[in-house]
Design an enzyme around this catalytic site. Structure first.
Site, PDB file in Angstrom:
ATOM      1  N   ASP A  67      12.936  19.417  22.871  1.00 15.16           N
ATOM      2  CA  ASP A  67      13.035  20.650  23.607  1.00 15.16           C
ATOM      3  C   ASP A  67      14.528  21.092  23.597  1.00 15.16           C
ATOM      4  OD1 ASP A  67      10.476  20.750  24.430  1.00 15.16           O
ATOM      5  OD2 ASP A  67      10.579  19.134  25.986  1.00 15.16           O
ATOM      6  N   HIS A  83       8.328  16.751  19.280  1.00 10.16           N
ATOM      7  CA  HIS A  83       6.869  16.961  19.622  1.00 10.16           C
ATOM      8  C   HIS A  83       5.964  18.077  19.076  1.00 10.16           C
ATOM      9  CE1 HIS A  83       9.115  18.423  23.150  1.00 10.16           C
ATOM     10  NE2 HIS A  83       7.882  19.304  23.161  1.00 10.16           N
TER      11      HIS A  83
HETATM   12  C1  SIN Z   1       6.287  21.474  24.871  1.00 11.46           C
HETATM   13  O1  SIN Z   1       6.529  21.730  23.946  1.00 11.46           O
HETATM   14  O2  SIN Z   1       6.933  21.052  25.907  1.00 11.46           O
HETATM   15  C2  SIN Z   1       4.785  21.539  25.424  1.00 11.46           C
HETATM   16  C3  SIN Z   1       3.874  20.843  24.587  1.00 11.46           C
HETATM   17  C4  SIN Z   1       2.476  21.511  24.472  1.00 11.46           C
HETATM   18  O3  SIN Z   1       2.227  22.543  24.996  1.00 11.46           O
HETATM   19  O4  SIN Z   1       1.625  20.632  24.231  1.00 11.46           O
END
Ligand code: SIN
Length: 309
Positions: free
Chosen positions: A116, A265
């Site tokens: 992030d 992520h």
């Molecule tokens: C994010 O990147 O903070 C959100 C992840 C998601 O929408 O699953």
């Protein structure tokens, strides 16, 4: 403070994949948590990099209160203009907004691997994401363990990566020329981070490449664009090898709490075409300025440090 074993606190912490992720049960996040429980969740976060809670019936206020037990809570996002009324800390991740603003269906703001807001000189230390409305299937999220990715590199590649600095920059998905695109460009966020950062709590080294924020610049300091591109491809693919990942199936009331200093992520883009809404709410904790293995700090090119309260 002496650590109290999870079992004595009534917590059950169960790993869910070989390198990353644990599910925590036995805690109700509507309640005020005692210090020992907070310490145990923090310990699990550092060990497993992302921890999951299920069936937590909390709203914005409880989510922010929970986050505050772990650090200073930042505003929703450096470029967020529409947090829910009364909750400037909450970033809505809302498929309905993306469809309206971008003119095409998508379930999250970014469907590439990223850590992030690494375009900031001090990216958030951690993020807490709470699910509210989910498609009946699809729309999962995956995390990868960047410490495992680093530790499993050949030594020669680890030593080389230790020396690299990578440019991270914010890229808006707003329509070119739109008011939002202009605002984001005017206040653009750009920073150089060491490719390998040392975690300030665990001392672990993480392969700190954030494809979503490094893909646009494609710049490793001292290398040509072509060389940077090839090196980045190698580092991105090592950071996101399937074996270092965990995939989480959301339900209303699910929460994922991840260490943004040791993970990247991916919001899996398999549900936008299904026509279902997907709404989650994120809060982030203020982060430190990353340091490389030799102690060198990240460098801010533009944008201000992102501070919480
Ligand atoms: C994010 O990147 O903070 C959100 C992840 C998601 O929408 O699953």
């Amino acid at each position: 403070m002496t650590a109290v074993p999870a079992s004595r606190l009534g917590l059950d912490i169960v790993p869910v994949a070989g390198y990353i992720g644990a599910e925590i049960t036995g805690v109700d996040l509507r309640e005020d948590l005692d210090d020992a429980t907070v310490a145990e969740i923090r310990r699990a976060l550092h060990e497993y990099k992302v921890v999951f809670f299920r069936e937590q019936r909390i709203g914005h206020a409880e989510q922010v209160a929970f986050a505050r037990r772990f650090g200073k809570v930042t505003p929703a996002h450096p470029h967020e203009e529409n947090p829910p009324e009364g909750f400037p800390e909450i970033l809505p991740i809302d498929s309905r907004r993306y469809e309206k603003n971008l003119g095409r269906p998508r379930t999250s703001y970014d469907h590439s691997w990223h850590t992030d807001v690494t375009a900031l000189v001090n990216p958030p230390a951690a993020s807490i994401l709470r699910a509210d409305i989910l498609p009946p299937y699809g729309g999962d999220t995956a995390w990868t363990n960047l410490v495992a990715a680093y530790e499993n590199l050949p030594k020669e590649l680890r030593d080389f990566a230790d020396t690299l600095d990578i440019k991270h920059q914010f890229q808006t998905r707003a329509t070119t020329g739109s008011q939002r695109a202009r605002k984001v460009e005017e206040a653009n966020l750009v920073a150089y981070h060491p490719a390998v950062r040392v975690h300030p709590v665990t001392g672990e080294r993480a392969l700190f490449v954030s494809p979503g924020f490094t893909r646009g610049a494609r710049e490793i300091r001292g290398f040509s664009p072509d060389q940077s591109e090839r090196l980045l491809q190698l580092l991105w693919s090592e950071a996101t090898r399937t074996e270092y990942t965990v995939r989480f199936r959301w339900a209303p009331g699910s929460i994922a709490f991840w260490d943004n200093r040791a993970t990247a992520h991916l919001a899996i883009a398999d549900a936008g075409h299904l026509g279902h809404d997907r709404v989650l709410y994120r809060v982030t904790l203020e982060g430190d300025v990353p340091r490389g293995v030799d102690g060198r700090e990240s460098e801010r090119v533009s944008g201000q440090p992102f501070l919480g309260a």
